[in-house]
Design an enzyme around this catalytic site. Structure first.
Site: not given
Length: 433
Positions: A289, A332, A338, A347, A362, A368
């Site tokens: 990803h 991560h 963010e 989402y 976050h 998160h």
């Protein structure tokens, strides 16, 4: 609404509402056509490098000095700027909010309906940003505004807005982004009903396209898809008001005419809009990803290469084809903070609880990632090429910590159980490879 191409960031472009209104061969002739005044609007220092120099020449009925009077302070207490002296009203943690309700029967303009969620940095040093939501039910009638503190990135989530600016008119709706540079005067009005959306107020360097590096010349947001307004002027003699945001405070004065009186303009410091569905996403086509930075639409750079004052990132419709891969965003922790919102759809990392009009925060180094439902599904499903349809999420990402405002801390849609979305994650370790 007529629009022209923004033919590349940093390039020169022009528009005129009257034939021959743009002077030929020089910027400030002794006498301008039509009896207009020449005025330069500078968005950078005069001696900034040519590629970074931002300025436009405006040819207007009256110079701006005639569109200002004696200012008095105006109370717009829901619009907060950093440093916010009363921050940290909530314990440290990951945060999520549902959509902010639009008050029934209350007249809210783009100014009175703006609500600050987070702030970061310090406007007096031109660093940082603020994340806002707006609730608009009424037009700014005979009322004008410009922001001397920063540029505004507007993302409608519900309903459309019309922005009449010094450069012309831009209509913007869900799925589009609008940028109004620092110092550009405008008024806003809803089109066919109430409007709700998000605003990023950028105090740093102007937003620009990110460098593409190994991607090459094409991909992500292409310059030709950014649109500027065609010149349009108002020659109105009517009592009006002008509000200026400067130093985090709001100053209002009475004026006798519309300040949107520019008959022609040329330069590279202009408002613009962009259809987010024209974003050309890049993705992993074999395994793993990609980092979310691959979805950057615009960035406000700093002196530290690759570390932005604010990045504007989107997660649009796209094909997912990676093999033997956990496809949603991985778990991560990040040095960036963010602020995220959802324009439409679902989402993939939060299929439940994060709804259109909602938001999450976050902050730096807070972990998160996907909730239990997303993890279990992504870990066990039969991976086939799949298109994520009807979805559009975004992120305002900054190198600075984002502080929560009093409005956000007390918002009735604050999800006090948000962290429970990870409570069901189970231990799968069995000591075997």
């Amino acid at each position: 609404m007529p629009l022209s191409y923004l033919s590349g960031f940093g390039n020169e472009f022009a528009s005129e509402a009257l034939p021959g209104a743009l002077p030929e061969g020089q910027n400030s002739p002794q006498r301008c056509p039509y009896g207009l005044y020449a005025e330069q609007l500078s968005g950078s220092a005069f001696t900034a490098p040519r590629a970074e120099n931002k300025r436009s020449w405006l040819y207007r009925i009256r110079p701006s000095v005639k569109h200002q009077g004696r200012f008095v302070l105006r109370d717009l207490h829901c619009w907060i700027s950093p440093p916010d002296p009363a921050w940290d009203r909530l314990p440290l943690g990951q945060l999520r909010w549902g959509p902010v309700p639009i008050p029934a029967g209350e007249e809210l303009t783009f100014l009175t309906g703006l609500r600050t969620m987070t702030t970061a940095g310090d406007i007096t040093t031109h660093t940082g940003m603020a994340a806002h939501v707006y609730l608009v039910t009424a037009a700014m009638e005979r009322e004008y505004f410009y922001n001397a503190d920063g540029e505004l990135l507007v993302l409608p989530q519900l309903g459309r807005l019309r922005f009449a600016t010094e450069f012309g008119v831009l209509d913007v709706g869900p799925g589009e982004a609008l940028v109004i540079p620092r110092g550009v005067t405008f008024r806003a009005e809803p089109i066919e009903g109430p409007s709700r959306g998000y605003v990023c107020e950028n105090y740093g360097a102007p937003l620009t396209l990110p460098n593409l590096g190994p991607i090459g010349a094409n991909g992500l947001a292409n310059p030709r898809d950014f649109l500027t307004p065609v010149a349009a002027f108002e020659d109105k003699e009517e009592p009006s008001s002008l509000t200026v945001k400067w130093g985090g405070a709001f100053h209002i004065c009475e004026i006798a005419q519309s300040p949107l009186d520019v008959a022609a303009w040329h330069g590279n410091y202009v408002p613009y809009k962009y259809d987010l569905k024209k974003f050309c996403p890049m993705n992993a086509v074999l395994f793993d990803h990609a980092d979310p930075s691959i979805f950057t639409v615009l960035t406000a750079p700093t002196a530290v290469p690759g570390t932005a004052n604010v990045d504007f990132v989107i997660f649009p419709e796209r094909w997912m084809v990676a093999e033997n891969t956990f496809r949603p965003p991985w778990y991560h922790r990040n040095v960036m903070s963010e602020f995220m919102g959802l324009i439409e759809g679902v989402y993939d990392a939060k299929p439940g609880g994060f709804v259109p009009g909602g938001m999450s925060l976050h902050n730096c180094m807070l972990p998160h990632g996907p909730d239990r439902q997303a993890f279990e599904t992504a870990s066990s499903e039969d991976l086939q090429p799949e298109k994520q349809r009807g979805t559009l999420a975004f992120m305002f990402e900054t190198r600075l910590p984002q502080q929560v405002t009093q409005f956000a801390a007390n918002l009735e849609t604050l999800d006090v159980r948000y962290q429970e979305c990870w409570a069901g994650l189970e231990k799968h370790f069995n000591g075997k490879p």
